[in-house]
Design an enzyme around this catalytic site. Structure first.
Site, PDB file in Angstrom:
ATOM      1  N   GLY A 196       0.801  -1.229   0.000  1.00  0.00           N
ATOM      2  CA  GLY A 196       0.000   0.000   0.000  1.00  0.00           C
ATOM      3  C   GLY A 196       0.830   1.273   0.000  1.00  0.00           C
ATOM      4  O   GLY A 196       1.846   1.357   0.681  1.00  0.00           O
ATOM      5  N   SER A 197       0.394   2.282  -0.759  1.00  0.00           N
ATOM      6  CA  SER A 197       1.217   3.468  -0.921  1.00  0.00           C
ATOM      7  C   SER A 197       0.428   4.568  -1.630  1.00  0.00           C
ATOM      8  O   SER A 197      -0.766   4.436  -1.874  1.00  0.00           O
ATOM      9  CB  SER A 197       2.479   3.114  -1.713  1.00  0.00           C
ATOM     10  OG  SER A 197       2.155   2.255  -2.786  1.00  0.00           O
ATOM     11  N   ARG A 198       1.140   5.657  -2.000  1.00  0.00           N
ATOM     12  CA  ARG A 198       0.482   6.799  -2.629  1.00  0.00           C
ATOM     13  C   ARG A 198       1.431   7.485  -3.597  1.00  0.00           C
ATOM     14  O   ARG A 198       2.651   7.423  -3.437  1.00  0.00           O
ATOM     15  CB  ARG A 198       0.061   7.795  -1.542  1.00  0.00           C
ATOM     16  CG  ARG A 198      -0.926   8.862  -2.021  1.00  0.00           C
ATOM     17  CD  ARG A 198      -1.362   9.720  -0.859  1.00  0.00           C
ATOM     18  NE  ARG A 198      -0.649  10.980  -0.826  1.00  0.00           N
ATOM     19  CZ  ARG A 198      -0.718  11.839   0.184  1.00  0.00           C
ATOM     20  NH1 ARG A 198      -1.443  11.565   1.251  1.00  0.00           N
ATOM     21  NH2 ARG A 198      -0.054  12.980   0.144  1.00  0.00           N
TER      22      ARG A 198
END
EC number: 4.1.1.65
Length: 220
Positions: free
Chosen positions: A184-186
Site C-alpha cells: 500500500g502506498s500513494r
C-alpha cells in the site's frame, strides 16, 4: 500472467517458505495440515496478484498528464511545494491499495531534472502529512511544454520498499515505467496552477492510460 522484476525474489522466498511449512505440516499433522496449507496458498496467490505487471498500450503524450499509478484520486488541492518548485502549485494524490498494480509510471513527457530519496515514517498513505513525513522519493521532469512537474512516491503503513530507476538527464515518457512501490502506498503529482484538472476526487485511475490533467501550452 507477467510478474514485475521487483517481485521475483519475494515470490521465490514465499514459495520456498510455503513448501517447507507444508512439508512439516504434512509430516506432523497429516490431513489436518490442510488447515495450514490452504491459507498459505491463498496468501501466495495474493502475493502473485500484487506483483502482476499487465501490458498497457501506451500512447505518445505532449501536454497531457497521465495517471502514474492504478488507484483512487484522494486529493486535489493548491499547496506550496517546497522541495523543488518552491512555489504554489496543484497537487493531485492517488492512493494505491494492496490490490492495485503498483508499477509507477511517468505522468509527463520530458527530461528528468531532479531525483532524491528521503527516509521517513510510515503513516497511513492517505494521511495528508505522509507526503512530507513518510519514506518517499521525489522526481522532477521538465516537460515538452516547458512546465516543471514534480511527482512523489510515498510509502504507506504497509509499504517498506520504494524503487525508482531514472537518472538526472534521462528522457521521461508519459505512461512508461520508472519505478515500483511494494504494497500500500500513494503517488503525489505537483502541477502548475494553470493546469486544467480533468480528474476528480474519488475517480479510479488506470496507470499509463487515464488522463488526469492537461498542462498549459503557452510555455511551448
Amino acid at each position: 500472467m507477467k510478474f514485475h522484476k521487483e517481485g521475483k525474489g519475494t515470490l521465490l522466498t514465499v514459495l520456498l517458505a510455503i513448501i517447507i511449512i507444508s512439508g512439516v505440516s504434512i509430516y506432523f499433522l497429516e490431513m489436518w495440515s490442510l488447515l495450514i496449507i490452504i491459507p498459505l496458498l491463498v496468501l501466495y496467490g495474493f502475493v502473485m496478484w500484487f506483483f502482476r505487471d499487465p501490458e498497457r498500450d501506451i500512447l505518445d503524450q505532449v501536454d497531457n498528464v497521465i495517471a502514474p499509478v492504478d488507484g483512487k484520486v484522494v486529493m486535489i488541492k493548491k499547496v506550496f511545494e517546497g522541495e523543488v518548485l518552491q512555489q504554489e502549485c496543484l497537487q493531485i494524490s492517488i492512493f494505491m491499495s494492496p490490490l492495485n498494480v503498483h508499477v509507477c509510471r511517468y505522468p509527463v513527457t520530458g527530461e528528468v531534472t531532479y531525483k532524491k530519496y528521503h527516509k521517513g515514517k510510515y503513516l497511513v498513505a492517505w494521511h495528508e502529512k505522509s507526503s512530507e513525513l513518510n519514506e518517499r522519493t521525489t522526481m522532477a521532469v521538465k516537460t515538452l511544454t516547458g512546465a516543471n512537474v514534480v511527482f512523489r512516491q510515498i510509502a504507506g503503513y504497509v509499504a517498506r520498499r520504494i524503487v525508482f530507476y531514472p537518472e538526472i538527464g534521462d528522457s521521461a515518457k508519459a505512461g512508461h515505467e520508472y519505478g515500483f512501490i511494494k504494497f500500500g502506498s500513494r503517488m503525489d503529482v505537483f502541477l502548475p496552477l494553470d493546469t486544467e484538472v480533468i480528474c476528480k476526487i474519488g475517480d479510479i485511475t488506470k496507470g499509463g492510460i487515464d488522463v488526469i490533467a492537461k498542462l498549459p501550452t503557452e510555455n511551448k
